[in-house]
Motif scaffolding. Sequence first.
Motif, short mmCIF file in Angstrom:
data_model
loop_
_atom_site.label_atom_id
_atom_site.label_comp_id
_atom_site.label_asym_id
_atom_site.label_seq_id
_atom_site.Cartn_x
_atom_site.Cartn_y
_atom_site.Cartn_z
N TYR A 1 0.83 -1.21 0.00
CA TYR A 1 0.00 0.00 0.00
C TYR A 1 0.86 1.26 0.00
N ILE A 2 1.87 1.28 0.87
CA ILE A 2 2.74 2.46 0.96
C ILE A 2 3.53 2.64 -0.34
N GLY A 3 3.99 1.53 -0.91
CA GLY A 3 4.71 1.62 -2.18
C GLY A 3 3.83 2.19 -3.28
N TYR A 4 2.57 1.79 -3.30
CA TYR A 4 1.62 2.30 -4.30
C TYR A 4 1.27 3.76 -4.04
N LYS A 5 1.10 4.11 -2.77
CA LYS A 5 0.64 5.44 -2.41
C LYS A 5 1.72 6.50 -2.55
N TRP A 6 2.95 6.17 -2.13
CA TRP A 6 4.01 7.17 -2.09
C TRP A 6 5.17 6.90 -3.05
N GLY A 7 5.08 5.85 -3.82
CA GLY A 7 6.11 5.62 -4.83
C GLY A 7 7.28 4.77 -4.36
N ASN A 8 7.50 4.69 -3.06
CA ASN A 8 8.51 3.78 -2.51
C ASN A 8 8.07 3.34 -1.12
N ASN A 9 8.60 2.21 -0.71
CA ASN A 9 8.22 1.68 0.60
C ASN A 9 9.46 1.43 1.46
N PHE A 10 10.44 2.31 1.34
CA PHE A 10 11.69 2.14 2.08
C PHE A 10 11.45 2.00 3.59
N ILE A 11 10.51 2.78 4.10
CA ILE A 11 10.28 2.77 5.54
C ILE A 11 9.81 1.41 6.04
N MET A 12 9.25 0.60 5.14
CA MET A 12 8.72 -0.69 5.57
C MET A 12 9.83 -1.65 6.00
N LEU A 13 11.03 -1.46 5.48
CA LEU A 13 12.14 -2.30 5.93
C LEU A 13 12.38 -2.09 7.43
N HIS A 14 12.24 -0.83 7.85
CA HIS A 14 12.43 -0.51 9.27
C HIS A 14 11.24 -0.99 10.10
N ILE A 15 10.04 -0.77 9.59
CA ILE A 15 8.85 -1.23 10.32
C ILE A 15 8.86 -2.75 10.45
N TYR A 16 9.25 -3.41 9.37
CA TYR A 16 9.36 -4.87 9.38
C TYR A 16 10.38 -5.32 10.43
N SER A 17 11.54 -4.68 10.42
CA SER A 17 12.60 -5.05 11.37
C SER A 17 12.18 -4.77 12.80
N LEU A 18 11.52 -3.63 13.02
CA LEU A 18 11.07 -3.26 14.36
C LEU A 18 10.03 -4.26 14.87
N THR A 19 9.07 -4.59 14.01
CA THR A 19 8.02 -5.54 14.38
C THR A 19 8.60 -6.93 14.66
N LEU B 1 15.85 9.46 12.00
CA LEU B 1 16.90 10.16 11.25
C LEU B 1 16.62 10.17 9.75
N LEU B 2 16.08 9.06 9.25
CA LEU B 2 15.86 8.95 7.81
C LEU B 2 14.57 9.60 7.34
N TYR B 3 13.52 9.48 8.16
CA TYR B 3 12.19 9.87 7.67
C TYR B 3 11.57 11.06 8.38
N VAL B 4 12.10 11.42 9.55
CA VAL B 4 11.52 12.54 10.29
C VAL B 4 12.40 13.78 10.19
N PHE B 5 13.67 13.63 10.53
CA PHE B 5 14.57 14.78 10.56
C PHE B 5 15.21 15.08 9.21
N ASN B 6 15.28 14.08 8.37
CA ASN B 6 15.86 14.28 7.04
C ASN B 6 14.92 13.74 5.98
N GLN B 7 14.88 14.43 4.87
CA GLN B 7 14.10 13.92 3.74
C GLN B 7 14.96 12.88 3.04
N ILE B 8 14.46 11.68 2.93
CA ILE B 8 15.26 10.58 2.40
C ILE B 8 15.58 10.78 0.93
N VAL B 9 16.81 10.51 0.57
CA VAL B 9 17.26 10.55 -0.81
C VAL B 9 17.65 9.13 -1.19
N VAL B 10 17.16 8.68 -2.33
CA VAL B 10 17.36 7.29 -2.73
C VAL B 10 18.83 6.90 -2.73
#
Length: 221
Positions: free
Chosen positions: A55-73, A111-120
């Motif tokens: 869903y996030i990949g479809y909605k925002w074009g990338n789902n990079f954050i999901m790697l972190h959510i996956y790891s955290l979960t 650091l990646l998604y709140v304080f800095n805008q992520i660059v691929v």
Amino acid sequence: MTPREISELLADCTPVILTIGLVAGCINFKKLGPLQKLVMAYLALMFVTDLLSDYIGYKWGNNFIMLHIYSLTELGFMIYLYQKVMFRKRHLPLLILGILGLVYITAEIALLYVFNQIVVKDFQPYAKVVDNFIIILMALAYMQERMNRFREQQWGNFRLNMAFLVYFTVNTVFFLPFNFMVNASSDVKFYFWTGHVSLLILLYSYLGFKMLKIPSKAMLA
């Protein structure tokens, strides 16, 4: 097929494998032991994470954050599983290490998604490596604990632990080079990603198979 196409095809198989495992768990739910119910909960968490990733990949074009959510979960669940179910008594050093791992992953998210805008081109997370490393340590600690008690009867738990140990160890081997190559233009990185997804399918298949087995007395303990 290119390595990227193969990895994408395998990734599409993961929700199918998870669904099969969850359906099997639902059918046999009343027969499942406590450990199997936790495994089913893990499959459910991974299924939700997989859907959210799409869903996030479809909605925002990338789902990079999901790697972190996956790891955290995943790390949070494994800490609970080992500290509450697998270990005979609480392992405080590993609990502290696990909490520090959760803090690190949360900090990396900030650091990646709140304080800095992520660059691929700058995307190089280590959350999954931290996740894997801590789970490997817990699996090794469990093995040491059980091997010191040669009368151990909970072979169901032991096999599950071995599955986790093998998966997270080999997965780390794939993820370490992938982290360094993730921004490379070459398709070589997709060989490592394909290896990761293949391992994931094998793990989910094994856990799903456990939903089909009536628990032994050891699994009910």
